[in-house]
Design a protein around this motif. Structure first.
Motif, mmCIF file in Angstrom:
data_model
loop_
_atom_site.group_PDB
_atom_site.id
_atom_site.type_symbol
_atom_site.label_atom_id
_atom_site.label_comp_id
_atom_site.label_asym_id
_atom_site.label_seq_id
_atom_site.Cartn_x
_atom_site.Cartn_y
_atom_site.Cartn_z
ATOM 1 N N TYR A 1 4.866 0.343 -3.822
ATOM 2 C CA TYR A 1 4.099 -0.704 -3.155
ATOM 3 C C TYR A 1 2.767 -0.130 -2.676
ATOM 4 O O TYR A 1 2.728 0.919 -2.034
ATOM 5 N N GLU B 1 -0.932 -1.070 -0.588
ATOM 6 C CA GLU B 1 -1.695 -2.013 0.236
ATOM 7 C C GLU B 1 -2.991 -1.326 0.658
ATOM 8 O O GLU B 1 -3.031 -0.574 1.633
ATOM 9 N N LEU C 1 12.215 -1.719 0.917
ATOM 10 C CA LEU C 1 11.652 -0.504 0.324
ATOM 11 C C LEU C 1 12.508 0.707 0.661
ATOM 12 O O LEU C 1 12.797 1.541 -0.212
ATOM 13 N N ALA D 1 5.725 3.652 -0.555
ATOM 14 C CA ALA D 1 4.584 2.820 -0.182
ATOM 15 C C ALA D 1 3.329 3.681 -0.108
ATOM 16 O O ALA D 1 3.380 4.837 0.328
#
Length: 292
Positions: free
Chosen positions: A51, A53, A69, A76
């Motif tokens: 992931y 961001e 997750l 992440a």
């Protein structure tokens, strides 16, 4: 500094997993997505391992996904251009106990004069910088983050009777969630190099394109996000799409954005506009979710 735990060392039955499940944003952030997650849910991919961001802000979607997750051993990658914001997230991840101690001191001393004293202060030590950032975030007007041309935080004090400056359980839960996160200070364009295939899911939440000339507020820091950056973001999303990367992006619902993303899947959602000097100008508006 303690490194983040490897994803394989954390699962839903591990100690502290209840904290991960309870994690949520610990910062007030203009344009935060906590109230929109339910509308985002139908457009979130299920099958991915990494992931990303790159416009971190309050990290609402990351914290929403954190329990899953962790449970599935996913990783992440969180980033932002704001060095103070990145320092905060690293300190929450790696030194949460020390940070809580510093915030408790701010909580005890808070007043209007103390706010301006802290706002004017220059901190160099990471924990002191992070505590200052969170303190100002919790006590400034509307939770805004805004810098002047010299990079100095310049938001006035907010009118709160009892601001919650130090919330230990909230910070510990965020710290637990962030153990699977690589946190870096970098531009969104680096994602084109990091995300490689369909096992990557990237969520972009950039400063929104203004709905009108009078609503321009695209510079939370010295680094402005103008038309050229919106076009560069579209191009980055296009590069990712050619590699099969799963992408979701949010932005304002306006002709420029809809035209910019011609050929992409565009979904309309409803949001509340809360930042305006006039209460009459606040209310429901539409935003777009862009998928590829």
């Amino acid at each position: 500094m303690t490194p983040p735990l490897a994803a394989s060392t954390i699962n839903s039955s591990a100690p502290g997993s209840h904290l991960v499940a309870a994690s949520r944003p610990f910062l007030k952030w203009a344009g935060g997505k906590s109230r929109l997650i339910e509308q985002y849910q139908p457009f979130l991919p299920v099958d991915f391992q990494r992931y990303h961001e790159p416009f971190l802000g309050g990290g609402a979607l990351f914290f929403h996904l954190a329990s899953e997750l962790h449970a599935k051993g996913k990783r992440a990658y969180l980033s932002d251009l704001n060095p103070e914001l990145i320092n905060v997230y690293r300190c929450v991840r790696d030194q949460v106990a020390n940070l809580i101690h510093q915030l408790a001191i701010h909580q005890q001393q808070h007043s209007e004069s103390y706010y301006y004293h802290v706002r004017a202060a220059i901190e160099t030590e990471p924990i002191a910088r992070a505590a200052r950032f969170i303190y100002l975030n919790k006590t400034c007007y509307n939770g805004l983050y805004r810098e002047n041309s010299k990079g100095k935080f310049n938001v006035p004090v907010g009118r709160y009777k009892s601001p919650k400056i130090c919330v230990p359980n909230l910070l510990r839960a965020a710290s637990a969630a962030l153990q699977i996160a690589d946190i870096s200070e970098q531009s969104f364009t680096h994602i084109a190099e990091q995300a490689q295939d369909s096992q990557d899911f990237v969520y972009f939440d950039p400063p929104y394109h203004p709905l009108s000339e009078t609503s321009k507020f695209t510079a939370y820091s010295r680094d402005r996000f103008a038309t050229e950056q919106q076009i560069a973001l579209r191009d980055t999303i296009g590069q990712l799409a050619t590699k099969g990367v799963q992408v979701l992006a949010s932005n304002s619902d306006c002709p420029f954005i809809r035209e910019l993303y011609t050929g992409f899947k565009i979904h309309t959602i409803t949001a509340a506009r809360s930042i305006n000097s006039k209460a009459s100008k606040r209310g429901k508006i539409t935003e777009v979710l862009i998928a590829r």
